[in-house]
Motif scaffolding. Structure first.
Motif, PDB file in Angstrom:
ATOM      1  N   TYR A 124      82.297  51.793 145.729  1.00  0.00           N
ATOM      2  CA  TYR A 124      82.533  51.456 144.327  1.00  0.00           C
ATOM      3  C   TYR A 124      83.999  51.642 143.955  1.00  0.00           C
ATOM      4  O   TYR A 124      84.583  52.701 144.215  1.00  0.00           O
ATOM      5  N   PRO A 125      84.650  50.623 143.361  1.00  0.00           N
ATOM      6  CA  PRO A 125      86.073  50.738 142.983  1.00  0.00           C
ATOM      7  C   PRO A 125      86.275  51.808 141.912  1.00  0.00           C
ATOM      8  O   PRO A 125      85.524  51.887 140.952  1.00  0.00           O
ATOM      9  N   LEU A 126      87.302  52.608 142.071  1.00  0.00           N
ATOM     10  CA  LEU A 126      87.578  53.700 141.135  1.00  0.00           C
ATOM     11  C   LEU A 126      87.934  53.192 139.743  1.00  0.00           C
ATOM     12  O   LEU A 126      87.669  53.850 138.745  1.00  0.00           O
ATOM     13  N   LYS A 127      88.558  52.005 139.688  1.00  0.00           N
ATOM     14  CA  LYS A 127      89.025  51.484 138.393  1.00  0.00           C
ATOM     15  C   LYS A 127      87.871  51.175 137.441  1.00  0.00           C
ATOM     16  O   LYS A 127      88.081  51.048 136.237  1.00  0.00           O
ATOM     17  N   ASN A 128      86.640  51.056 137.980  1.00  0.00           N
ATOM     18  CA  ASN A 128      85.488  50.747 137.135  1.00  0.00           C
ATOM     19  C   ASN A 128      84.787  51.986 136.593  1.00  0.00           C
ATOM     20  O   ASN A 128      83.841  51.869 135.823  1.00  0.00           O
ATOM     21  N   LEU A 129      85.220  53.182 137.017  1.00  0.00           N
ATOM     22  CA  LEU A 129      84.573  54.415 136.571  1.00  0.00           C
ATOM     23  C   LEU A 129      85.169  54.893 135.243  1.00  0.00           C
ATOM     24  O   LEU A 129      86.390  54.933 135.088  1.00  0.00           O
ATOM     25  N   LEU A 242      82.302  63.807 140.069  1.00  0.00           N
ATOM     26  CA  LEU A 242      82.715  64.859 141.012  1.00  0.00           C
ATOM     27  C   LEU A 242      83.342  64.262 142.265  1.00  0.00           C
ATOM     28  O   LEU A 242      84.334  64.778 142.784  1.00  0.00           O
ATOM     29  N   LYS A 243      82.762  63.164 142.742  1.00  0.00           N
ATOM     30  CA  LYS A 243      83.336  62.484 143.919  1.00  0.00           C
ATOM     31  C   LYS A 243      84.733  61.967 143.598  1.00  0.00           C
ATOM     32  O   LYS A 243      85.650  62.065 144.415  1.00  0.00           O
ATOM     33  N   PHE A 244      84.874  61.377 142.415  1.00  0.00           N
ATOM     34  CA  PHE A 244      86.168  60.847 141.979  1.00  0.00           C
ATOM     35  C   PHE A 244      87.220  61.959 141.949  1.00  0.00           C
ATOM     36  O   PHE A 244      88.315  61.824 142.507  1.00  0.00           O
ATOM     37  N   LYS A 281      94.148  51.979 142.924  1.00  0.00           N
ATOM     38  CA  LYS A 281      94.156  50.640 143.527  1.00  0.00           C
ATOM     39  C   LYS A 281      93.580  50.620 144.934  1.00  0.00           C
ATOM     40  O   LYS A 281      92.967  49.647 145.353  1.00  0.00           O
ATOM     41  N   THR A 282      93.804  51.689 145.695  1.00  0.00           N
ATOM     42  CA  THR A 282      93.489  51.650 147.129  1.00  0.00           C
ATOM     43  C   THR A 282      92.202  52.372 147.526  1.00  0.00           C
ATOM     44  O   THR A 282      91.564  52.006 148.504  1.00  0.00           O
ATOM     45  N   GLU A 283      91.824  53.385 146.765  1.00  0.00           N
ATOM     46  CA  GLU A 283      90.672  54.200 147.163  1.00  0.00           C
ATOM     47  C   GLU A 283      89.370  53.701 146.524  1.00  0.00           C
ATOM     48  O   GLU A 283      89.382  53.097 145.463  1.00  0.00           O
ATOM     49  N   LYS A 284      88.270  54.000 147.205  1.00  0.00           N
ATOM     50  CA  LYS A 284      86.937  53.680 146.690  1.00  0.00           C
ATOM     51  C   LYS A 284      86.020  54.870 146.918  1.00  0.00           C
ATOM     52  O   LYS A 284      86.294  55.721 147.753  1.00  0.00           O
ATOM     53  N   ILE A 285      84.934  54.890 146.174  1.00  0.00           N
ATOM     54  CA  ILE A 285      83.936  55.953 146.349  1.00  0.00           C
ATOM     55  C   ILE A 285      82.725  55.381 147.067  1.00  0.00           C
ATOM     56  O   ILE A 285      82.201  54.332 146.667  1.00  0.00           O
ATOM     57  N   SER A 286      82.302  56.053 148.100  1.00  0.00           N
ATOM     58  CA  SER A 286      81.071  55.660 148.790  1.00  0.00           C
ATOM     59  C   SER A 286      79.892  56.233 148.010  1.00  0.00           C
ATOM     60  O   SER A 286      79.659  57.445 148.032  1.00  0.00           O
ATOM     61  N   TYR A 287      79.219  55.367 147.303  1.00  0.00           N
ATOM     62  CA  TYR A 287      78.069  55.790 146.501  1.00  0.00           C
ATOM     63  C   TYR A 287      76.814  55.548 147.325  1.00  0.00           C
ATOM     64  O   TYR A 287      76.358  54.419 147.468  1.00  0.00           O
ATOM     65  N   ILE A 288      76.279  56.611 147.892  1.00  0.00           N
ATOM     66  CA  ILE A 288      75.131  56.509 148.802  1.00  0.00           C
ATOM     67  C   ILE A 288      73.984  57.346 148.258  1.00  0.00           C
ATOM     68  O   ILE A 288      74.137  58.527 147.966  1.00  0.00           O
ATOM     69  N   GLN A 289      72.832  56.698 148.127  1.00  0.00           N
ATOM     70  CA  GLN A 289      71.623  57.376 147.666  1.00  0.00           C
ATOM     71  C   GLN A 289      70.452  56.743 148.405  1.00  0.00           C
ATOM     72  O   GLN A 289      70.058  55.616 148.120  1.00  0.00           O
ATOM     73  N   LYS A 290      69.914  57.454 149.374  1.00  0.00           N
ATOM     74  CA  LYS A 290      68.887  56.889 150.244  1.00  0.00           C
ATOM     75  C   LYS A 290      67.498  57.013 149.618  1.00  0.00           C
ATOM     76  O   LYS A 290      67.145  58.030 149.047  1.00  0.00           O
ATOM     77  N   ASN A 291      66.739  55.934 149.736  1.00  0.00           N
ATOM     78  CA  ASN A 291      65.326  55.929 149.343  1.00  0.00           C
ATOM     79  C   ASN A 291      64.625  54.891 150.202  1.00  0.00           C
ATOM     80  O   ASN A 291      64.761  53.690 149.970  1.00  0.00           O
TER      81      ASN A 291
END
Length: 708
Positions: A124-129, A242-244, A281-291
């Motif tokens: 997920y792009p950081l700029k959208n948070l 928190l990840k951000f 601009k360069t970093e992203k967050i890996s948003y992982i939630q397994k189900n």
């Protein structure tokens, strides 16, 4: 060595190939789907430069065209609901998001439809948070303080009214904000801030010294850690925040060594903000939630599966799938210093990578839905992906070739189309429309209604500014202003060669002056605007000079001429019709009504037949012609002595396929138009259209655009 297929330059391809040849037994190769490649030959194929074609053995594929993001979400909701009713297993449904912007709207709607949370794996792009905007407002506050030596009241309020700040620090206590709003000065000192916030942890921000490198850094880091501690109270709810912040903290820690080794004099809050911008601009967050039981939500380049019942892919637009390589940078195996030494680009244009992955997605799914947007906006080009074009070409070929039995591609441009928005005219809306008609209705307002009545309602009735002014519109306004200033000394006179020479000498200075007055544009944008405007004005003067040398006598009558008249449309309703005519002149004694256009025209003459008149006042494709026809009527009504004469209406526009050339494009009708002709043949259609806009019985109905 485990290798995930990535974008490779020519040197990287040779490097990997050599490693494989040296020792095949100790190497495992994996595709982007995390599927082990058993034959090395398969990997060599991927390294070739031959284009990977999407074959024509596609089952149950549907292409869906929508006009906006909301429609994409609604379409997905309907599809998933239908699949659930057909008893399809949720874990066999994969939703591939071309644009991760849709993650959270879909997350909540899918939970509501299916009853359980989806399985998510999105970068997920950081700029959208939202938390990014909190940090950005703090940086803006400190940057302004660095410049003004005090805090700007506007920037303080922006920080204090932020949702996170209010919830975590102010606890809905608005007393400080109320006191701040009644302050007479726009600048607030640090001492005054301390009076209000001396017991509040938020004061950390306002005590950050902007001129001292180490203290600025430590202050920012202290606030980041304070935010983290507050979010840790509810980790589950604030996982992304928190990840951000953890990612930002690690990123900022990297510059500690730089700060220690450099002099503080050149390193301050501006540099910290630049580092933060680079991070966003360069970093992203890996948003992982397994189900394992839920629908799978993944990015286009995320992990995929060998066998899937249904795949729904969103935002299949050019520039998103495949991404715009000029704006997307990928890590490579070659270090940056070596890459720089050998002039290797950091943006690798490797279509095979995306084609290969897109093909795998299609081949590993029984049912496929590709959704793309057909209208451009800030987030999307509005152009369907090249992959969709390829599929459509395959489809057309197969339909003609009926003997090809192994192909079962089902192509559909629409599925369960969403009903257009319809708004009945309430008493208050009718009142507002009458006020609008009394104040003034322009050709652009009528064009907006013809283009989409819903947009007309938003902008003209509600007064919402829902569209940003484009660069083309800005340039158009600047050109109109420059031409008005240039020609003003000639108004009321014939154009002479001396006047043309004067314009040649003065136009560059006038351009520079008018562009510099627009302080909203950054310097680099002004340079671009200056280049375009300079070229247009230079060509315009050249067009004027050529007209003079051909022996034509041009008399300038009016410039940016404001004209209006009261139009009786029946049922005791009168409308104030108005407009601004760019230029009215006389060419060899014939009046011309001219409209400047900066866009290149593909034609040099326009012919209008009798049966097209009604269409001109209803079809948005004829918007420019309608504008000039309304100007003609306004001219007839404003200059009564000319009612017996027939004016020429024309566009002045850059000429196609000719460098540095401007042309006049006249609009020719079936016969000459006098005032009497206009009243009989044109005015009824104009009156009818305006009557429809004001008619209480005709609702405001959204216009749906066909796929193009």
């Amino acid at each position: 060595m485990i290798y995930k297929f990535n974008l490779l330059s020519e040197y990287e391809k040779l490097f990997i190939k050599k490693i494989i040849q040296i020792n095949q037994e100790s190497i495992q190769l994996h595709s982007i789907c995390d599927i082990q490649i058993k034959k090395f030959h398969d990997f060599y194929i991927n390294l070739q430069d031959k284009p990977i074609l999407i074959n024509n053995q596609l089952n149950n594929l549907k292409i869906i065209s929508v006009s906006n993001e909301i429609e994409q979400v609604k379409i997905i909701e309907k599809l998933v609901d239908k699949l659930i009713k057909n008893r399809q297993e949720l874990s066999k449904i994969v939703l591939v998001l071309g644009d991760p912007y849709l993650t959270f709207p879909l997350l909540h709607s899918l939970k509501k439809i299916s009853g359980i949370y989806p399985s998510i794996s999105i970068d997920y792009p950081l700029k959208n948070l939202p938390i990014h905007y909190t940090l950005d407002s703090i940086f803006q506050l400190l940057l302004k303080k660095e410049k003004l030596k005090n805090f700007s009241k506007k920037d303080i309020l922006r920080v204090l009214l932020d949702g996170y700040i209010q919830k975590l620090f102010l606890k809905k206590d608005l007393s400080f904000i109320e006191k701040l709003e009644i302050e007479n000065s726009n600048l607030i000192s640090e001492e005054n801030i301390n009076k209000y916030l001396f017991n509040n942890n938020l004061n950390i921000i306002f005590q950050i010294p902007t001129h001292n490198t180490k203290k600025s850094f430590l202050g920012i880091m202290s606030f980041i850690r304070k935010l983290k501690n507050l979010f840790f109270i509810n980790t589950k709810k604030h996982l992304l925040e928190l990840k951000f912040l953890s990612k930002l903290e690690n990123y900022m820690q990297r510059i500690k060594i730089l700060i220690r080794k450099t002099e503080c004099s050149f390193f301050g809050i501006k540099d910290l903000f630049n580092i933060y911008q680079q991070f966003i601009k360069t970093e992203k967050i890996s948003y992982i939630q397994k189900n394992s039981k839920g629908i799978h939500l993944i990015g286009f380049l995320g992990s995929y599966f060998e066998s899937v019942e249904t795949t729904i892919m969103t935002s299949v637009n050019e520039g998103i799938i495949p991404p715009n390589t000029e704006e997307n940078y990928y890590k490579t195996l070659i270090p940056s210093d070596i890459r720089k030494k050998f002039n290797l680009s950091s943006s690798q244009k490797n279509e095979n990578f995306y084609s290969h992955h897109f093909k795998n997605i299609l081949e590993n799914s029984k049912n496929i839905y590709l959704i793309y947007k057909n209208k451009p906006d800030e987030l999307n080009s509005g152009e369907k992906s090249r992959f969709i074009h390829q599929i459509e070409m395959i489809s057309n070929f197969s339909i003609k070739d009926k003997e090809r039995k192994n192909h079962s591609l089902i192509l559909s441009t629409k599925i369960s189309p969403i009903s257009p928005i319809v708004i009945k005219k309430s008493n208050s809306m009718i009142q507002r429309l009458y006020e609008l008609a009394t104040h003034g209705l322009s050709p652009s307002s009528i064009y907006l209604y013809n283009y989409n009545p819903l947009l007309f309602y938003y902008k003209k009735v509600l007064g919402l500014n829902i569209e940003k002014i484009s660069l083309k519109q800005k340039i158009g306004k600047i050109i109109h202003k420059i031409l008005e200033v240039l020609y003003h000394p000639i108004k009321g006179n014939f154009i002479t060669i001396d006047e043309i020479d004067t314009m040649k000498k003065n136009y560059e200075f006038i351009i520079k002056k008018i562009i510099s007055e627009n302080k909203k544009n950054p310097e680099e944008k002004n340079l671009l605007i200056n280049s375009i405007v300079n070229n247009y004005i230079k060509n315009f003067i050249s067009w004027e000079e050529k007209t003079f040398h051909k022996g034509h006598k041009i008399f300038i009558k009016e410039l940016e001429c404001k004209v209006s008249t009261l139009l009786d449309i029946g049922s005791n309703k009168k409308v104030n019709l108005y407009g601004i005519i760019d230029r009215i002149d006389e060419c060899d004694g014939t009046t011309r009504i001219l409209d400047y256009k900066i866009g290149i025209s593909k034609i040099n003459k326009i012919h209008i037949s009798l049966n097209k008149i009604e269409k001109i006042f209803q079809d948005p494709h004829y918007g420019n012609i309608m504008q000039l026809l309304i100007y003609m009527y306004l001219w007839f009504k404003s200059f009564h002595s000319y009612k017996k004469n027939t004016p020429v209406i024309a566009f002045v526009s850059p000429e196609k396929n000719k460098i540095n050339s401007i042309q006049t494009i006249p609009i020719n009708f079936f016969h000459q138009i006098t005032y009497e002709n206009y009243i009989k043949e044109f005015l009824p259609y104009l009156m009818n259209r305006i009557y429809e806009i004001l008619d209480p019985k005709i609702p405001i109905e959204e216009k749906k655009f066909n796929d193009f």
